[in-house]
Design an enzyme around this catalytic site. Structure first.
Site, mmCIF file in Angstrom:
data_model
loop_
_atom_site.group_PDB
_atom_site.id
_atom_site.type_symbol
_atom_site.label_atom_id
_atom_site.label_comp_id
_atom_site.label_asym_id
_atom_site.label_seq_id
_atom_site.Cartn_x
_atom_site.Cartn_y
_atom_site.Cartn_z
ATOM 1 N N ASN A 173 0.804 -1.220 0.000
ATOM 2 C CA ASN A 173 0.000 0.000 0.000
ATOM 3 C C ASN A 173 0.837 1.271 0.000
ATOM 4 O O ASN A 173 0.395 2.319 0.457
ATOM 5 C CB ASN A 173 -0.974 0.009 1.186
ATOM 6 C CG ASN A 173 -1.933 -1.154 1.140
ATOM 7 O OD1 ASN A 173 -2.466 -1.473 0.080
ATOM 8 N ND2 ASN A 173 -2.144 -1.811 2.269
ATOM 9 N N ARG A 174 2.080 1.149 -0.489
ATOM 10 C CA ARG A 174 2.998 2.293 -0.552
ATOM 11 C C ARG A 174 3.334 2.869 0.818
ATOM 12 O O ARG A 174 3.809 4.003 0.911
ATOM 13 C CB ARG A 174 2.416 3.412 -1.438
ATOM 14 C CG ARG A 174 2.085 2.962 -2.851
ATOM 15 C CD ARG A 174 3.329 2.642 -3.644
ATOM 16 N NE ARG A 174 2.984 2.249 -5.012
ATOM 17 C CZ ARG A 174 3.870 1.899 -5.933
ATOM 18 N NH1 ARG A 174 5.147 1.885 -5.632
ATOM 19 N NH2 ARG A 174 3.495 1.545 -7.131
ATOM 20 N N LEU A 175 3.091 2.120 1.869
ATOM 21 C CA LEU A 175 3.470 2.580 3.211
ATOM 22 C C LEU A 175 4.869 2.066 3.502
ATOM 23 O O LEU A 175 5.090 1.182 4.333
ATOM 24 C CB LEU A 175 2.444 2.072 4.245
ATOM 25 C CG LEU A 175 1.043 2.652 4.073
ATOM 26 C CD1 LEU A 175 0.059 1.972 5.015
ATOM 27 C CD2 LEU A 175 1.060 4.159 4.334
ATOM 28 N N ARG A 196 3.757 8.674 2.065
ATOM 29 C CA ARG A 196 2.329 8.787 1.782
ATOM 30 C C ARG A 196 1.753 7.430 1.407
ATOM 31 O O ARG A 196 2.419 6.586 0.812
ATOM 32 C CB ARG A 196 2.078 9.771 0.652
ATOM 33 C CG ARG A 196 2.532 9.270 -0.717
ATOM 34 C CD ARG A 196 2.022 10.178 -1.821
ATOM 35 N NE ARG A 196 2.460 9.713 -3.117
ATOM 36 C CZ ARG A 196 1.832 8.781 -3.821
ATOM 37 N NH1 ARG A 196 0.770 8.190 -3.322
ATOM 38 N NH2 ARG A 196 2.287 8.417 -5.007
#
Length: 255
Positions: A173-175, A196
């Site tokens: 989740n791009r975390l 983000r």
């Protein structure tokens, strides 16, 4: 001076990337700035890492050599896509010239063809055609026939002295996990940085990232809060063709 434990972390990741099949694990993007403030970037190969910093070699009359003469600061970025988690390592700081004795020693270790090329190629300058370059190569080969090829005066090394060093691990989740280490007086300050959230849940290589055996970043985050950077055994695979990577060992490309 870089803490030894951060050097060890980098070497662990580098060896893991080589073992995982990264084609050029020592390849790094190098960003410089010209006298108009225009950024330039290209890929070069890391040749050594020690407590002083990251070293690479080039024609000092090239674009990057002239830019570093005028603005002796740079940034580098490694990207390793073949690990269980995509990893970046970034560093920024001033750049100094490698001393002549060190540059001579490295140049002497290069293949003879690369030594000849360093004399023949006027890097970053216009070239009429390939035949012109091949003619120069022939002239240099004749000049040094039967004798060692010395290092040209226009060829040398640079060392980036990190003021900041960041380890970036891709997560779902791009975390992504990001840990930045910055010079603070005589020591180093550690910070976790936010990233983000996205909505794709995929790594830059288009695959879902996982908590794998190469996940070294949580180990860094769990190190002592006082900055002592306790060492851990990671059990990471070592590349069978890779030399011992420690201290001031020279990093050689796979071959």
């Amino acid at each position: 001076m870089l803490p030894q434990r951060l050097i060890d972390r980098f070497h662990e990741l580098l060896a893991a990337a080589a073992a995982a099949g990264e084609p050029e694990p020592t390849a790094m993007s190098l960003a410089t700035v010209d006298d108009q403030g225009q950024p330039w970037v290209r890929v070069v190969l890391l040749k050594a890492l020690d407590a002083r910093g990251f070293s690479f070699y080039t024609n000092t009359d090239s674009d990057k050599g002239r830019q570093l003469a005028g603005q002796p600061r740079a940034a580098i970025c490694f990207l390793w896509k073949h690990l269980d988690q995509v990893v970046q390592v970034r560093a920024q700081g001033p750049v100094e010239a490698v001393d002549a004795a060190e540059a001579d020693a490295y140049f002497a270790s290069r293949p003879r063809g690369s030594q000849i090329g360093a004399w023949a190629s006027a890097q970053s300058r216009p070239l009429a055609d390939r035949a012109t370059l091949e003619q120069r190569i022939g002239e240099v080969e004749a000049r040094f026939q039967g004798v060692p090829v010395p290092r040209p005066a226009h060829w040398g090394g640079y060392r980036l002295l990190p003021q900041r060093l960041e380890f970036w691990h891709g997560r779902e989740n791009r975390l992504h996990d990001r840990l930045r280490f910055s010079r603070a007086g005589d020591g180093w300050r550690r910070e976790r940085l936010a990233r983000r959230a996205g909505n794709h849940g995929r790594s830059p290589r288009g695959l879902r990232v996982s908590m794998g055996r190469h996940d070294l970043l949580p180990r860094l985050a769990a190190d002592a809060a006082d900055g002592s950077f306790q060492s851990h055994r990671t059990g990471l695979p070592r590349a069978r063709r890779w030399p011992a990577l420690c201290g001031d060992a020279v990093l050689r490309p796979l071959g």
